[in-house]
Structure formats: structure tokens, C-alpha cells
Design an enzyme around this catalytic site. Structure first.
Site, PDB file in Angstrom:
ATOM      1  CG  HIS A  35      -2.989   3.747   2.820  1.00  0.00           C
ATOM      2  ND1 HIS A  35      -3.589   3.509   1.605  1.00  0.00           N
ATOM      3  CD2 HIS A  35      -2.934   2.544   3.456  1.00  0.00           C
ATOM      4  CE1 HIS A  35      -3.875   2.221   1.511  1.00  0.00           C
ATOM      5  NE2 HIS A  35      -3.498   1.621   2.614  1.00  0.00           N
ATOM      6  CB  CYS A  68      -0.943   0.000   1.201  1.00  0.00           C
ATOM      7  SG  CYS A  68      -2.113  -1.361   1.155  1.00  0.00           S
ATOM      8  CG  ASN A  70      -6.522  -0.365   1.849  1.00  0.00           C
ATOM      9  OD1 ASN A  70      -5.906   0.068   0.877  1.00  0.00           O
ATOM     10  ND2 ASN A  70      -5.928  -0.848   2.918  1.00  0.00           N
TER      11      ASN A  70
HETATM   12  C1  LIG Z   1      -9.716  -4.829  10.921  1.00  0.00           C
HETATM   13  C2  LIG Z   1     -10.224  -3.800  11.906  1.00  0.00           C
HETATM   14  C3  LIG Z   1     -11.291  -2.936  11.232  1.00  0.00           C
HETATM   15  C4  LIG Z   1     -10.902  -4.538  13.082  1.00  0.00           C
HETATM   16  O1  LIG Z   1     -11.300  -3.600  14.020  1.00  0.00           O
HETATM   17  P1  LIG Z   1     -11.065  -3.892  15.567  1.00  0.00           P
HETATM   18  O2  LIG Z   1     -11.531  -2.705  16.317  1.00  0.00           O
HETATM   19  O3  LIG Z   1      -9.626  -4.312  15.725  1.00  0.00           O
HETATM   20  O4  LIG Z   1     -12.008  -5.103  15.769  1.00  0.00           O
HETATM   21  P2  LIG Z   1     -12.830  -5.463  17.061  1.00  0.00           P
HETATM   22  O5  LIG Z   1     -11.892  -5.851  18.149  1.00  0.00           O
HETATM   23  O6  LIG Z   1     -13.770  -4.356  17.377  1.00  0.00           O
HETATM   24  O7  LIG Z   1     -13.657  -6.677  16.552  1.00  0.00           O
HETATM   25  C5  LIG Z   1     -13.070  -7.920  16.312  1.00  0.00           C
HETATM   26  C6  LIG Z   1     -14.219  -8.894  16.235  1.00  0.00           C
HETATM   27  O8  LIG Z   1     -15.018  -8.572  15.097  1.00  0.00           O
HETATM   28  C7  LIG Z   1     -15.117  -9.697  14.254  1.00  0.00           C
HETATM   29  N1  LIG Z   1     -15.127  -9.239  12.875  1.00  0.00           N
HETATM   30  C8  LIG Z   1     -14.050  -9.080  12.069  1.00  0.00           C
HETATM   31  N2  LIG Z   1     -14.457  -8.667  10.859  1.00  0.00           N
HETATM   32  C9  LIG Z   1     -15.794  -8.569  10.909  1.00  0.00           C
HETATM   33  C10 LIG Z   1     -16.773  -8.206   9.966  1.00  0.00           C
HETATM   34  N3  LIG Z   1     -16.452  -7.844   8.702  1.00  0.00           N
HETATM   35  N4  LIG Z   1     -18.057  -8.196  10.353  1.00  0.00           N
HETATM   36  C11 LIG Z   1     -18.420  -8.559  11.596  1.00  0.00           C
HETATM   37  N5  LIG Z   1     -17.533  -8.933  12.550  1.00  0.00           N
HETATM   38  C12 LIG Z   1     -16.231  -8.934  12.196  1.00  0.00           C
HETATM   39  C13 LIG Z   1     -13.909 -10.554  14.581  1.00  0.00           C
HETATM   40  O9  LIG Z   1     -14.172 -11.895  14.257  1.00  0.00           O
HETATM   41  C14 LIG Z   1     -13.760 -10.323  16.052  1.00  0.00           C
HETATM   42  O10 LIG Z   1     -14.701 -11.135  16.703  1.00  0.00           O
HETATM   43  P3  LIG Z   1     -14.326 -11.846  18.109  1.00  0.00           P
HETATM   44  O11 LIG Z   1     -14.053 -10.722  19.064  1.00  0.00           O
HETATM   45  O12 LIG Z   1     -15.548 -12.639  18.440  1.00  0.00           O
HETATM   46  O13 LIG Z   1     -13.114 -12.671  17.826  1.00  0.00           O
HETATM   47  C15 LIG Z   1      -9.069  -2.911  12.435  1.00  0.00           C
HETATM   48  O14 LIG Z   1      -8.251  -3.657  13.277  1.00  0.00           O
HETATM   49  C16 LIG Z   1      -8.247  -2.319  11.315  1.00  0.00           C
HETATM   50  O15 LIG Z   1      -8.750  -1.585  10.479  1.00  0.00           O
HETATM   51  N6  LIG Z   1      -6.928  -2.575  11.310  1.00  0.00           N
HETATM   52  C17 LIG Z   1      -6.073  -2.066  10.252  1.00  0.00           C
HETATM   53  C18 LIG Z   1      -6.270  -2.851   8.994  1.00  0.00           C
HETATM   54  C19 LIG Z   1      -5.634  -2.210   7.795  1.00  0.00           C
HETATM   55  O16 LIG Z   1      -5.601  -1.011   7.676  1.00  0.00           O
HETATM   56  N7  LIG Z   1      -5.126  -3.046   6.885  1.00  0.00           N
HETATM   57  C20 LIG Z   1      -4.529  -2.596   5.654  1.00  0.00           C
HETATM   58  C21 LIG Z   1      -3.223  -1.943   5.887  1.00  0.00           C
HETATM   59  S1  LIG Z   1      -2.519  -1.361   4.415  1.00  0.00           S
END
Ligand SMILES: CC(C)(COP(=O)(O)OP(=O)(O)OC[C@H]1O[C@@H](n2cnc3c(N)ncnc32)[C@H](O)[C@@H]1OP(=O)(O)O)[C@@H](O)C(=O)NCCC(=O)NCCS
Length: 308
Positions: free
Chosen positions: A233, A99, A263
Site C-alpha cells: 500500500h 485503504c 496515498n
Molecule cells: C504523518 C507522518 C508523515 C508524520 O511523520 P512523523 O515523522 O511522524 O512526523 P514528525 O514527528 O517528524 O513531525 C511532526 C511535526 O511536523 C508537523 N507537521 C505535520 N505535517 C506537516 C506538514 N505537512 N508540513 C510541515 N510540518 C508538518 C507537525 O505539526 C509536528 O510538529 P510539532 O512537532 O511542532 O508538533 C507519519 O507519521 C506517517 O506517515 N504516518 C502514517 C500515516 C499513514 O500512512 N496514513 C494512512 C494510512 S492508510
């Protein structure tokens, strides 16, 4: 951009997810996904539009740098394919900094121009992350969208500072592709759709982006208050908001389009830049900070003064 719009509700038809979860955790409402279009067609169109907007023809382009993570061909490089499509006549190279690819491509383009070897460089970002995610994995597939964007760089002094970093951190974000069978290989190959530890990536993104922005501002003797726009980004609206809060800058300085694009990997900053330019929001003389991060873990930031 691809023509197919995929909303969060469309995803919840085959995944255990919801518009509410995706919107509140990421800010994404919809994304574009390549369906009837092709990455080649979209990349060709973006390249030709950028060249025309620069008042040039493809024959004026001295070098093409293409940021691309994945496409049908491993060889030749995607830039070689696009060079033929646009009928340019210059050397081409692809780079993969995930990215952060736009920042890495800008760094090389700026260095080539500064060396006096070339005058006009086409930087193309062509990304199709929809083909590396597992569409049954709600942790990853909801985050990404496909897209292409191109810019032409030419002689001038718009770049005030550019800074790149790489830390070899594989586990937070990786994709392994399957290699051909080789009768001499005894160890099994890895082969996995995109794997991501969202929380680790989130923390790395915020800390590295803030550090990079601090570095480029320091190098240019500018304060955050003196910057007109921060183009970050487009990975997660909460990452953008956290960085904004640390910098104590107003919301208007952080334009975003993640809600409609998701993204789009290295294409995300140039797609946003193009929108802002065409809408007349960024103007000649504006001071702009760009900052990206991605698998690697790679990061990069730049300060530029918009000159168009
Ligand atoms: C991925 C992301 C949105 C998750 O958010 P988060 O606040 O860490 O997630 P939460 O802790 O609130 O939630 C996690 C839970 O949601 C669930 N979950 C994950 N994706 C889900 C979806 N699309 N829909 C519903 N539930 C989902 C998981 O299974 C987890 O469940 P569990 O607690 O029972 O195991 C966040 O961590 C993120 O954006 N990280 C950066 C990712 C990124 O930018 N990647 C590209 C980089 S170039």
C-alpha cells in the site's frame, strides 16, 4: 487518474508546509486531485479498460465488487451506478475496508469464483480521499491523492494465499460524516474531517504488514527471496522502506509510485499493478506479494502468481 496534478509547492501556497517536509517524511512529490473530472467518469473508464484488457465485454462480468470509502451517494452503492455506466448486467456490492479495500475485494472475488457460482468478477477501487480530509490540516491533506483502478478476476489458480485481519482501533484514523437532523435524537452526533495519529498508524502499518506477509509466505512455503515483487500500500515511502529492511530484500523488489500519486487509499495497489503490467515489468509466472493496511484497523496480504 484525475487530470489535475497538485505538487507539494502548490500546497505550500495555502498551508504551512514545504516540499522539503513532505518529500523527506513521506516520499510524496505530487498527487492527482479530482477537479474537473468526476469519480464516476474515472471509475467507468478504469472498469471498461480492465474488461477490454481481459478480452471480455461488460456482459461477461458476473459480479462487481467496488471498494469505495466515500462518494456523493450513500445509496445506491457506487457499484450500482458504475454497472449502469458500463452497461453490465450482474449483481453489485460496495465494501468499505478503507485503504485495505482492494485486499478485501480480492478475498470475496476469489471466494465467489472458487465456489463455482461465478466466473468473472470486476473488482473496482474508486477513491476520492480529497473529499474527507480537512484542507487546512497539514497533518493529513498532504498525504492523499484521488484515483481509480480496476481488475478482472477469472477462473484459475493464481491466488496462492490470502489473509485478512481487523482490529477494532478507531482513534488512530477516522472520519465522521454529518447525518440528517432527527427530532428524536438527543445526543449530539460526531462530525469530523479525517483525524489521524500519524505515529500510531505508522507503527501499526509496519507491524501488521510484516505479520501478514509472514503469514502468507508461511502458508505458501515460500521465502521472501523467492518473491519477485512486493506491492505494498502506497501510504508512506518510509513505511515501505522499513518493511523492506525488515525483510532484507533489494529495493528493485519494492516498486512504488507514491512520489506521483500520494496515498490513493484502496486504489493504490491496483494503480501500481496496472503501471507495472503496462510497462512490461511484471511478467507471467512472477510471484507477487500484495500487502495493505488502513482505517479499522484493517490489514490484508496475498501471494499470487501473475498469470496474464
Ligand atoms: C504523518 C507522518 C508523515 C508524520 O511523520 P512523523 O515523522 O511522524 O512526523 P514528525 O514527528 O517528524 O513531525 C511532526 C511535526 O511536523 C508537523 N507537521 C505535520 N505535517 C506537516 C506538514 N505537512 N508540513 C510541515 N510540518 C508538518 C507537525 O505539526 C509536528 O510538529 P510539532 O512537532 O511542532 O508538533 C507519519 O507519521 C506517517 O506517515 N504516518 C502514517 C500515516 C499513514 O500512512 N496514513 C494512512 C494510512 S492508510
Amino acid at each position: 487518474m484525475p487530470s489535475l496534478v497538485v505538487s507539494n509547492d502548490m500546497l505550500s501556497e495555502f498551508l504551512d508546509t514545504s516540499d522539503e517536509w513532505i518529500s523527506t517524511r513521506t516520499g510524496i512529490k505530487q498527487r492527482r486531485i479530482i477537479s474537473n473530472d468526476s469519480l464516476k467518469e474515472l471509475a467507468t473508464k478504469a472498469s471498461l479498460q480492465a474488461i477490454e484488457d481481459a478480452g471480455l465485454t461488460p456482459k461477461d462480468i458476473d459480479f462487481i465488487i467496488c471498494s469505495n470509502t466515500v462518494n456523493n451517494y450513500v445509496v445506491p452503492a457506487f457499484s450500482c451506478i458504475i454497472q449502469g455506466e458500463i452497461e453490465a448486467n450482474c449483481p453489485c456490492i460496495d465494501l468499505n475496508a478503507a485503504c485495505t479495500g482492494f485486499m478485501y475485494a480480492l478475498y470475496f472475488a476469489e471466494s465467489l469464483i472458487a465456489s463455482g457460482k461465478v466466473k468473472n468478477v470486476l473488482v473496482l477501487c474508486a477513491e476520492e480521499p480529497s473529499r474527507i480530509v480537512n484542507w487546512n490540516d497539514r497533518n493529513t491533506c498532504v498525504l492523499f491523492g484521488d484515483g481509480t483502478a480496476a481488475v478482472v478476476l477469472t477462473e484459475g489458480n493464481s491466488f496462492k494465499s490470502i489473509h485478512l485481519t481487523t482490529q477494532s482501533r478507531i482513534e488512530p484514523l477516522y472520519y465522521q460524516r454529518k447525518l440528517e437532523y432527527n427530532p428524536f435524537v438527543n445526543n449530539p452526533d460526531g462530525d469530523a474531517p479525517l483525524v489521524m495519529n500519524g505515529k500510531d498508524v505508522f507503527k501499526l502499518a509496519v507491524s501488521s504488514s510484516l505479520a501478514d506477509i509472514g503469514t502468507v509466505l508461511k502458508k505458501t512455503d515460500l521465502l521472501a527471496e523467492e518473491i519477485d515483487f512486493f506491492l505494498l500500500h502506497q501510504a508512506n515511502m518510509r513505511i515501505i522502506e522499513t518493511i523492506r529492511e525488515f525483510l532484507k530484500q533489494p529495493v528493485e523488489k519494492f516498486p512504488h509510485n507514491i512520489q506521483k500519486c500520494g496515498n490513493t487509499s484502496s486504489a493504490s495497489i491496483p494503480i501500481l499493478l496496472d503501471e507495472l503490467y503496462r510497462d512490461g515489468i511484471i511478467r507471467s509466472g512472477d510471484k507477487i506479494v500484495l500487502s495493505a493496511f488502513g482505517a479499522g484497523f484493517t490489514t490484508g496480504a496475498a501471494v499470487l502468481e501473475w498469470a496474464k
